[in-house]
Motif scaffolding. Structure first.
Motif, PDB file in Angstrom:
ATOM      1  N   GLN A  42     -11.828   7.625   3.789  1.00 38.66           N
ATOM      2  CA  GLN A  42     -12.475   7.377   2.502  1.00 38.66           C
ATOM      3  C   GLN A  42     -11.520   7.658   1.341  1.00 38.66           C
ATOM      4  OE1 GLN A  42     -15.962   9.899   3.044  1.00 38.66           O
ATOM      5  NE2 GLN A  42     -17.285   8.088   3.176  1.00 38.66           N
ATOM      6  N   ARG A  43     -10.695   8.698   1.470  1.00 37.51           N
ATOM      7  CA  ARG A  43      -9.746   9.042   0.405  1.00 37.51           C
ATOM      8  C   ARG A  43      -8.730   7.927   0.205  1.00 37.51           C
ATOM      9  NH1 ARG A  43      -5.181  12.498   0.788  1.00 37.51           N
ATOM     10  NH2 ARG A  43      -5.848  13.087   2.894  1.00 37.51           N
ATOM     11  N   TYR A  44      -8.213   7.388   1.309  1.00 42.63           N
ATOM     12  CA  TYR A  44      -7.233   6.306   1.204  1.00 42.63           C
ATOM     13  C   TYR A  44      -7.894   5.008   0.744  1.00 42.63           C
ATOM     14  CZ  TYR A  44      -3.307   8.863   3.177  1.00 42.63           C
ATOM     15  OH  TYR A  44      -2.264   9.739   3.371  1.00 42.63           O
ATOM     16  N   LEU A  45      -9.089   4.757   1.229  1.00 45.14           N
ATOM     17  CA  LEU A  45      -9.789   3.542   0.820  1.00 45.14           C
ATOM     18  C   LEU A  45     -10.087   3.558  -0.673  1.00 45.14           C
ATOM     19  CD1 LEU A  45     -12.241   3.215   3.834  1.00 45.14           C
ATOM     20  CD2 LEU A  45     -10.415   1.611   3.256  1.00 45.14           C
ATOM     21  N   LYS A  46     -10.456   4.706  -1.194  1.00 49.92           N
ATOM     22  CA  LYS A  46     -10.727   4.828  -2.628  1.00 49.92           C
ATOM     23  C   LYS A  46      -9.472   4.543  -3.440  1.00 49.92           C
ATOM     24  CE  LYS A  46     -12.481   8.016  -6.143  1.00 49.92           C
ATOM     25  NZ  LYS A  46     -13.018   9.381  -6.402  1.00 49.92           N
ATOM     26  N   PRO A  69       0.801  -1.201   0.000  1.00 48.44           N
ATOM     27  CA  PRO A  69       0.000   0.000   0.000  1.00 48.44           C
ATOM     28  C   PRO A  69       0.837   1.256   0.000  1.00 48.44           C
ATOM     29  CG  PRO A  69      -0.021  -1.014   2.162  1.00 48.44           C
ATOM     30  CD  PRO A  69       0.652  -1.973   1.234  1.00 48.44           C
ATOM     31  N   ALA A  70       2.086   1.204   0.485  1.00 46.79           N
ATOM     32  CA  ALA A  70       2.906   2.396   0.579  1.00 46.79           C
ATOM     33  C   ALA A  70       3.682   2.667  -0.690  1.00 46.79           C
ATOM     34  CB  ALA A  70       3.873   2.266   1.762  1.00 46.79           C
ATOM     35  N   ALA A  71       3.649   1.725  -1.638  1.00 45.59           N
ATOM     36  CA  ALA A  71       4.432   1.885  -2.854  1.00 45.59           C
ATOM     37  C   ALA A  71       3.650   2.687  -3.884  1.00 45.59           C
ATOM     38  CB  ALA A  71       4.794   0.517  -3.427  1.00 45.59           C
ATOM     39  N   LYS A  97       0.438  11.940  -4.821  1.00 48.38           N
ATOM     40  CA  LYS A  97       0.732  13.131  -4.042  1.00 48.38           C
ATOM     41  C   LYS A  97      -0.386  13.403  -3.048  1.00 48.38           C
ATOM     42  CE  LYS A  97       2.091  17.991  -4.568  1.00 48.38           C
ATOM     43  NZ  LYS A  97       2.339  19.090  -5.550  1.00 48.38           N
ATOM     44  N   GLY A  98      -0.011  13.766  -1.833  1.00 51.43           N
ATOM     45  CA  GLY A  98      -0.996  14.047  -0.800  1.00 51.43           C
ATOM     46  C   GLY A  98      -1.347  12.855   0.058  1.00 51.43           C
ATOM     47  N   HIS A  99      -0.774  11.679  -0.248  1.00 58.73           N
ATOM     48  CA  HIS A  99      -0.985  10.469   0.548  1.00 58.73           C
ATOM     49  C   HIS A  99       0.320  10.112   1.248  1.00 58.73           C
ATOM     50  CE1 HIS A  99      -4.388  10.342  -2.152  1.00 58.73           C
ATOM     51  NE2 HIS A  99      -4.920   9.321  -1.494  1.00 58.73           N
TER      52      HIS A  99
END
Length: 237
Positions: A198-202, A154-156, A160-162
């Motif tokens: 929600q932003r990360y889940l999307k 998930p970190a790869a 931008k902004g995450h």
């Protein structure tokens, strides 16, 4: 070659995991163990670089074994490979020095990514004074970043902004859950705002790291529920 010990109480699962390891270049399985006592005996007798360790063993837990290994000064690295999903177990594994945590059931690609990131870490360590010299802050940062940057997790490749730490928190929450969670549940367990969750889940759903299912209530409007990709999910009605 990186010598691997596979530890799992299920003989069939141990064979499957060993076959997976054998398919990854640079790795070889030197032995299999089905109890903590067997694993400890092998580690005291043979050379082992990496232990793929189940948590649920018949004589003691995998984490207890890790603690005993550290107390005895065994240098072998550990990747937990287990169905244990509770956050306390994950946290304890991190505290005892497990380098990775892979939740069952998983695919070959899931294990391969962990092994490849571990190999990248070893290369990074060897590149700093042959693994024996001193490291400046830049080299230390490279060492601690090696597992994260080499892993297709998930970190790869985050947009931008995450942030990688936030993505990892969501991964741990979903991996530890017994079933799919709503965005509200993820936010509450991760200590995030619902909009951030929600932003990360999307993003993670679009990247194929998590699966989306629908739960239908009385209103007819379905609730979106998320699970880590290794979990089986079915629509609920």
């Amino acid at each position: 070659m990186i010598d691997v010990l596979v530890v799992d109480d299920d003989f069939r699962v141990a064979e499957i995991n060993a076959a997976y390891v054998a398919k990854v270049p640079g790795f070889r399985v030197v032995s299999r163990a089905h109890t903590a006592a067997q694993a400890l005996s092998i580690l005291e007798r043979d050379h082992v670089d990496l232990v793929l360790l189940d948590h649920y063993l018949p004589d003691e837990t995998g984490l207890t074994l890790v603690r005993r290994l550290r107390q005895r000064g065994h240098p072998a690295d550990v990747i937990m490979v287990t169905a244990a999903r509770d956050v306390s177990t994950v946290r304890t594994a991190m505290r005892y020095g497990a380098l990775q945590y892979l939740v069952k059931p998983f695919s070959f690609s899931g294990l391969r990514s962990k092994l490849e990131s571990y190999a990248a870490l070893r290369r990074t360590l060897e590149g700093v004074g042959g693994g024996r010299g001193e490291a400046g802050q830049e080299q230390v940062d490279q060492i601690f970043a090696a597992l994260r940057t080499a892993e297709s997790g998930p970190a790869a490749g985050l947009p931008k902004g995450h942030s990688a730490p936030t993505a990892d928190v969501i991964r741990h929450v979903l991996s530890a859950a017994e079933g799919p969670l709503s965005a509200h549940d993820v936010a509450a367990r991760a200590g995030l705002s619902r909009s951030t969750a929600q932003r990360y889940l999307k993003y993670l759903e679009g990247a194929g790291r998590i699966s989306l299912s629908l739960k239908y209530g009385d209103t007819g409007r379905p609730e979106h529920r998320y699970a880590w990709a290794g979990l089986r999910t079915e629509p609920s009605r």
